[in-house]
Design an enzyme around this catalytic site. Structure first.
Site, PDB file in Angstrom:
ATOM      1  N   HIS A  62      -9.729   3.888  -7.865  1.00  0.00           N
ATOM      2  CA  HIS A  62     -10.345   4.023  -6.534  1.00  0.00           C
ATOM      3  C   HIS A  62     -11.775   4.548  -6.638  1.00  0.00           C
ATOM      4  CE1 HIS A  62      -6.010   4.116  -4.918  1.00  0.00           C
ATOM      5  NE2 HIS A  62      -6.536   2.929  -4.665  1.00  0.00           N
ATOM      6  N   GLU A 106      -6.667  -5.459   6.267  1.00  0.00           N
ATOM      7  CA  GLU A 106      -5.407  -5.467   5.498  1.00  0.00           C
ATOM      8  C   GLU A 106      -4.428  -6.421   6.192  1.00  0.00           C
ATOM      9  OE1 GLU A 106      -3.701  -3.940   2.711  1.00  0.00           O
ATOM     10  OE2 GLU A 106      -2.214  -5.313   3.610  1.00  0.00           O
ATOM     11  N   ASP A 156     -10.148  -5.034  -2.603  1.00  0.00           N
ATOM     12  CA  ASP A 156      -9.100  -4.262  -3.273  1.00  0.00           C
ATOM     13  C   ASP A 156      -7.780  -4.991  -3.043  1.00  0.00           C
ATOM     14  OD1 ASP A 156      -7.584  -0.967  -2.788  1.00  0.00           O
ATOM     15  OD2 ASP A 156      -7.520  -2.386  -4.472  1.00  0.00           O
ATOM     16  N   SER A 157      -7.635  -6.125  -3.677  1.00  0.00           N
ATOM     17  CA  SER A 157      -6.510  -7.031  -3.369  1.00  0.00           C
ATOM     18  C   SER A 157      -5.380  -6.890  -4.384  1.00  0.00           C
ATOM     19  CB  SER A 157      -7.013  -8.484  -3.412  1.00  0.00           C
ATOM     20  OG  SER A 157      -7.276  -8.833  -4.766  1.00  0.00           O
TER      21      SER A 157
END
Ligand code: SAM
Length: 283
Positions: A62, A106, A156-157
């Protein structure tokens, strides 16, 4: 009876993690989601049988997804996260005072709901930050249609399976190009070059047709089994990945030199040093 949870992402390589306690195990609207406790990795979340998050090492992935492009850009005001439902990248990005707003797109509402419940320290209040805007949508659709323009897009998949597959296509990257401001940066979760070389090669190949600079940077997260993890890099701001340590140190100081556990100015610069077996995939 002991329970072991198996990662089945790769064809010839599997990993099993002992589940000391299972907190959730069910299908969501989009994918199979498991949350369990493991003595070596902490609390773990898997989607479609692939480790997404482990509380003992999430800081690595992250911090590196957020701080490398944000300190390379230096004056990002608007950012977009595609995926990232666990809130970890959002948490790190919000540490940058110059950021005025972050949209998190998302696809799976259940990921947000369950991560808010079971991983409160990952998001650490980020979902409710006044600068955060959450959109429940397919990232491909969002970037093709939004009127917003961003200085930074962080993808961020999941891996290119299930709902994540579309996030590795030329169509999606073209959409990202469309909603990036001039000089904007796109970074992508692009897998483990040792095991997923074709994935990185294909993404960077698409980037090369859309941007002036297409490259990658690395960080090794132990719970992403199989060596260093690559982050795809795409931008017209060709200087962005070439700043020296002292320039990044100045930007870090200007941002308040907030505490980190993995990212630091010298690690930032070093992350773009690719060993030959990876460099040949991106050049
Ligand atoms: N850090 C992890 C990794 O490197 O694999 C990714 C974690 S994050 C949980 C991945 C998120 O991407 C998931 O919440 C998933 O629902 C979301 N996702 C998958 N496909 C998507 C799509 N087409 N649009 C938006 N989000 C998507």
């Amino acid at each position: 009876m002991e329970r072991w949870v198996e990662e089945t992402l790769h064809r010839g390589f599997r990993v099993r993690l002992k589940a000391d306690r299972v907190l959730f195990d069910s299908e969501t609207e989009h994918q199979h989601l498991v949350i369990f406790e493991n003595e070596d990795f902490g609390r773990v979340m898997m989607l479609d049988h692939v480790v997404q998050l482990a509380t003992k090492d999430d800081f690595i992935y992250h911090e590196m997804m957020a701080h490398v492009p944000l300190f390379a850009h230096g004056r990002a005001k608007k950012a977009l996260i595609i995926g990232g439902g666990d809130g970890g990248v959002l948490r790190e990005a919000l540490k940058h005072p110059e950021l005025e707003d972050i949209t998190l797109c998302e696809i799976d509402r259940s990921v947000l709901t369950l991560c808010r419940e079971h991983f409160p320290d990952i998001s650490a209040g980020a979902y409710d930050d006044p600068r955060t805007r959450i959109v429940i949508a397919d990232g491909t659709k969002f970037v093709a249609e939004t009127d917003d323009r961003f200085d930074l897009i962080m993808v961020d998949s999941t891996d290119p399976i299930g709902p994540g597959a579309v996030l590795f296509t030329k169509e999606f990257y073209t959409g990202c190009r469309r909603c990036l401001k001039p000089g904007g940066i796109l970074v992508t979760q692009n897998g483990l070059p040792f095991l997923q070389a074709d994935e990185l090669k294909q993404s960077v190949g698409f980037f090369r047709g859309l941007f002036r600079d297409a490259f990658a940077y690395l960080a090794t997260t132990p719970s992403y089994f199989g060596g260093p993890m690559s982050y795809g890099w795409a931008t017209d701001y060709v200087e962005a990945r070439r700043y020296r340590i002292d320039a990044i140190e100045r930007r870090y100081a200007d941002a308040g030199a907030f505490p980190t556990r993995y990212w630091r100015p010298d690690v930032h610069v070093a992350s773009f040093a690719l060993p030959n077996y990876i460099r040949e995939l991106v050049e």
